[in-house]
Enzyme design. Structure first.
Site, PDB file in Angstrom:
ATOM      1  N   LYS A 277       2.394  -0.255  -9.336  1.00 63.71           N
ATOM      2  CA  LYS A 277       2.081  -1.660  -9.118  1.00 63.71           C
ATOM      3  C   LYS A 277       2.856  -2.562 -10.070  1.00 63.71           C
ATOM      4  O   LYS A 277       3.412  -3.588  -9.675  1.00 63.71           O
ATOM      5  CB  LYS A 277       0.592  -1.929  -9.265  1.00 63.71           C
ATOM      6  CG  LYS A 277       0.266  -3.398  -8.973  1.00 63.71           C
ATOM      7  CD  LYS A 277      -1.092  -3.837  -9.433  1.00 63.71           C
ATOM      8  CE  LYS A 277      -1.232  -5.344  -9.245  1.00 63.71           C
ATOM      9  NZ  LYS A 277      -2.503  -5.874  -9.732  1.00 63.71           N
ATOM     10  N   PRO A 294       3.185  -5.477  -4.180  1.00 62.72           N
ATOM     11  CA  PRO A 294       2.324  -4.807  -5.162  1.00 62.72           C
ATOM     12  C   PRO A 294       0.967  -4.474  -4.547  1.00 62.72           C
ATOM     13  O   PRO A 294       0.308  -5.333  -3.979  1.00 62.72           O
ATOM     14  CB  PRO A 294       2.191  -5.852  -6.283  1.00 62.72           C
ATOM     15  CG  PRO A 294       3.385  -6.754  -6.117  1.00 62.72           C
ATOM     16  CD  PRO A 294       3.613  -6.806  -4.638  1.00 62.72           C
ATOM     17  N   ASP A 296      -2.896  -2.971  -5.013  1.00 61.02           N
ATOM     18  CA  ASP A 296      -4.028  -2.562  -5.833  1.00 61.02           C
ATOM     19  C   ASP A 296      -5.260  -2.513  -4.938  1.00 61.02           C
ATOM     20  O   ASP A 296      -5.160  -2.652  -3.710  1.00 61.02           O
ATOM     21  CB  ASP A 296      -4.217  -3.496  -7.040  1.00 61.02           C
ATOM     22  CG  ASP A 296      -4.483  -4.939  -6.640  1.00 61.02           C
ATOM     23  OD1 ASP A 296      -4.731  -5.213  -5.436  1.00 61.02           O
ATOM     24  OD2 ASP A 296      -4.441  -5.820  -7.514  1.00 61.02           O
TER      25      ASP A 296
END
Length: 373
Positions: A277, A294, A296
């Site tokens: 990330k 990215p 998450d």
């Protein structure tokens, strides 16, 4: 003592660029977890460090206004010239030679003078906000491909990706592990105060340049940063800087701008404290990889809730394969600027998580609610 500039005090000391708010919203762009060095120093006025100089930015409906503070001894300008040449700015006194008290004495901020309108300043601003990218056109394309994006686009207009200095972006994001924005801001500020060159003082605030790789790599840095509350991240910061200098050289990070996305991401992942990330954030926000998404748990939640994404639903954590698959899903949906589109969806998710009504605007939201993009 010099004060933070305010546009209402007189526009003659300011310069502006044509820029409508649908192309750039300063409040959303500067406070959403891309960069950690901008502060709202007056209503609608944002002050931070960019290109080795201190800037205050504000905007009207059709213009982006900027005020640049210059150092009389030109140390900030020298840093900017060396950065653009690919040479790290060397701090005059290395950390092991500077006690806490000595730092305060020898780095007293110098007086500032009003910046003059130059082509260099305008180019720095255009480059930092990537104003060559027509955001309105991208929003239109994303909305046509994605009904969910179309629903939130009118609320979160003007969210741009910054093109940050790669060293600042990388080492700032190493600080983001298990952290929230307000705490990250404090850590990055202490990092600059301790290891960066002083630029100027405005009101009671002192501004410093971001530390050079050489300053970050010094053997004394880990212990110093642990004393400042960086915890395990202190070792990652020092070791990553040392590894870059010992293995790759000063120009390596900027050189990754010309590398393919996956190659650049994998190269960053070889550094201590840099996972997938963080590597994607650095690729997206400083290395010209607009397709980097990215991933998450928040982005995974968005994919499942808003896009009926079902792959990996039995998993409890994000594996490398799931990270790749989710990223590919959004790249197929949003196209080559998928990382830009994802930043808008992330803002919507984080505001919803804070139970804040969107009509309050970002200024009403505490940064405790946000995680970095």
């Amino acid at each position: 003592m010099a004060k933070h500039a305010v546009l209402s005090s007189g526009a003659k000391m300011w310069r502006c660029l044509p820029c409508v708010k649908s192309e750039l919203r300063l409040d959303l762009t500067l406070a959403c977890g891309q960069s950690f060095r901008w502060r709202e120093t007056a209503e609608g006025h944002w002050t931070g460090v960019m290109g080795g100089r201190v800037w205050t930015l504000t905007q009207t409906d059709d213009s982006l206004w900027y005020h640049v503070y210059k150092n009389q001894d030109n140390r900030g300008e020298e840093c900017d010239r060396k950065r653009k040449a690919g040479v790290a700015f060397q701090v005059e006194n290395k950390p092991e030679k500077r006690s806490r008290v000595a730092v305060k004495e020898e780095e007293k901020p110098v007086a500032v003078t009003i910046g003059q309108d130059t082509e260099e300043e305008e180019e720095t601003l255009r480059d930092y906000f990537q104003l060559n990218v027509k955001l309105v056109d991208l929003y239109r394309e994303w909305g046509a491909a994605d009904p969910h994006f179309r629903r939130i686009a009118d609320i979160f207009t003007g969210v741009r990706m910054l093109r940050q200095d790669p060293t600042e972006c990388l080492f700032s994001f190493i600080c983001t592990s298990n952290n929230h924005i307000s705490r990250i801001q404090g850590m990055v500020e202490r990092l600059c105060q301790t290891l960066g060159a002083p630029l100027c003082q405005l009101d009671q605030a002192s501004y410093y340049n971001f530390p050079s790789l050489s300053a970050l790599a010094d053997n004394s840095v880990e212990a110093c940063l642990r004393d400042l509350g960086f915890g395990y991240r202190a070792r990652f910061l020092q070791q990553s800087a040392k590894q870059i200098l010992d293995t790759h050289g000063l120009q390596w990070l900027e050189g990754l701008r010309s590398a393919p996305y996956l190659q650049a991401r994998d190269a960053l992942r070889t550094l201590p404290g840099v996972g997938t990330k963080v590597a994607d954030c650095v690729c997206l926000m400083s290395l010209d990889k607009a397709a980097a998404v990215p991933i998450d748990t928040h982005v995974w939640q968005i994919a499942k809730r808003d896009y009926n994404y079902t792959s990996g639903t039995a998993q409890k954590s994000i594996t490398d394969k799931l990270h790749r698959d989710i990223g590919d899903f959004f790249r197929k949906l949003w196209g080559p600027y998928a990382g830009w589109a994802q930043s808008v969806s992330v803002i919507d998710e984080y505001l919803s998580a804070c139970f804040c009504h969107v009509s309050y605007g970002l200024s009403a939201i505490t940064t405790e609610c946000f995680h970095p993009l």
